[in-house]
Scaffold this active site. Sequence first.
Site, mmCIF file in Angstrom:
data_model
loop_
_atom_site.group_PDB
_atom_site.id
_atom_site.type_symbol
_atom_site.label_atom_id
_atom_site.label_comp_id
_atom_site.label_asym_id
_atom_site.label_seq_id
_atom_site.Cartn_x
_atom_site.Cartn_y
_atom_site.Cartn_z
ATOM 1 N N LYS A 20 0.792 -1.091 -0.391
ATOM 2 C CA LYS A 20 0.582 -0.049 -0.479
ATOM 3 C C LYS A 20 0.988 1.444 0.099
ATOM 4 O O LYS A 20 1.802 1.581 0.458
ATOM 5 C CB LYS A 20 -0.871 -0.327 1.369
ATOM 6 C CG LYS A 20 -0.232 -0.434 2.328
ATOM 7 C CD LYS A 20 0.104 1.374 3.067
ATOM 8 C CE LYS A 20 1.168 1.206 4.367
ATOM 9 N NZ LYS A 20 1.636 2.045 5.247
ATOM 10 N N ASP A 152 -2.253 -2.613 9.410
ATOM 11 C CA ASP A 152 -2.037 -2.463 8.137
ATOM 12 C C ASP A 152 -2.622 -3.681 7.686
ATOM 13 O O ASP A 152 -3.114 -3.890 6.671
ATOM 14 C CB ASP A 152 -1.268 -2.091 7.945
ATOM 15 C CG ASP A 152 -0.112 -1.332 8.242
ATOM 16 O OD1 ASP A 152 -1.193 0.088 7.724
ATOM 17 O OD2 ASP A 152 1.035 0.001 7.789
#
Length: 318
Positions: A20, A152
Amino acid sequence: MNAVRERFAARTVRVKAPGKVNVSLDVGPLRTDGYHSVASVYLAVSLYEEVAATSTDTGEITVSISNASTFDGLDIPLDHRNLAYKAAAIMADVSEHSTGVHLEITKRVPVAGGMGGGSADAAATLLACDALWNSGLSRDELAHLAAELGADVPFALLGGTAVGLGLGDDLSPALVKAQTDWVLVTADFGLPTPEVYQALDRLRVAEGAVIEEPTAVDPMILQALRGGDADALSRVLVNDLQRASIELAPGLRDTLGLGESLGAIAGIVSGSGPTVAFLAHNPAAAEGLAKDLRHHSFDAMAVHGPVHGARIISDTLL
């Protein structure tokens, strides 16, 4: 763990999960529990980790790094400290028919690069073990387990684009279908996330800064992403950790300057760094910028987002 030894048939489930980029990252003050609240926009990009989970009759969890990896895994622990190992252990605890499992990780996301590679490994492992052991957990149930592993990990399961609040794991999917194009410049070193946060705290104390808790992201960021408007997005990119990353690795300032001089619309340190993400107008511009950066001896690759989260790519009886 319930090792199944009679009539054992090995099976491999292979899952990929994306890294990401934090398109925005607002960081609150240091809390009494030692953490920081954040408000962030996560964008899953087309650079994937892969985990091959193979059932074994040993009753144990083992981890290895594949030779097909594009990033060196020498510094990655292969024991209970590894996030993928922890993910398999959690799944074993909640699965009625767990076996031993060997996890072979193919590293393509930079290690300690601010792109959530370890979190992607954990997300891929959750999904792989769920399939391997026929646990039957829903995505919401897997996301709940993912939150136990780090902020995350739930996003690596979800993919796409999302707003993260709290510790980053309070996720709200953002309906973004338009593609944005990026060039990632990776480093041959890592920046441990805790050290970057500590550096930010030191900078703020030295400045006497009064920092408020972040409660929302800039709506202009989501508007630009939904419209695929790279120019508008370039004006609202923000990462509170960037200056701390540059404090620890001053060369990042030069990397950012070079990319922008070569035609990037904007550049930003990804998360805690040291990976740098440059925004480009379209795929061709991203490929051209990556080529130019490689000409200057940087490791650079063109990617795009948003992309899907963790997904099974094969399920094979051995």
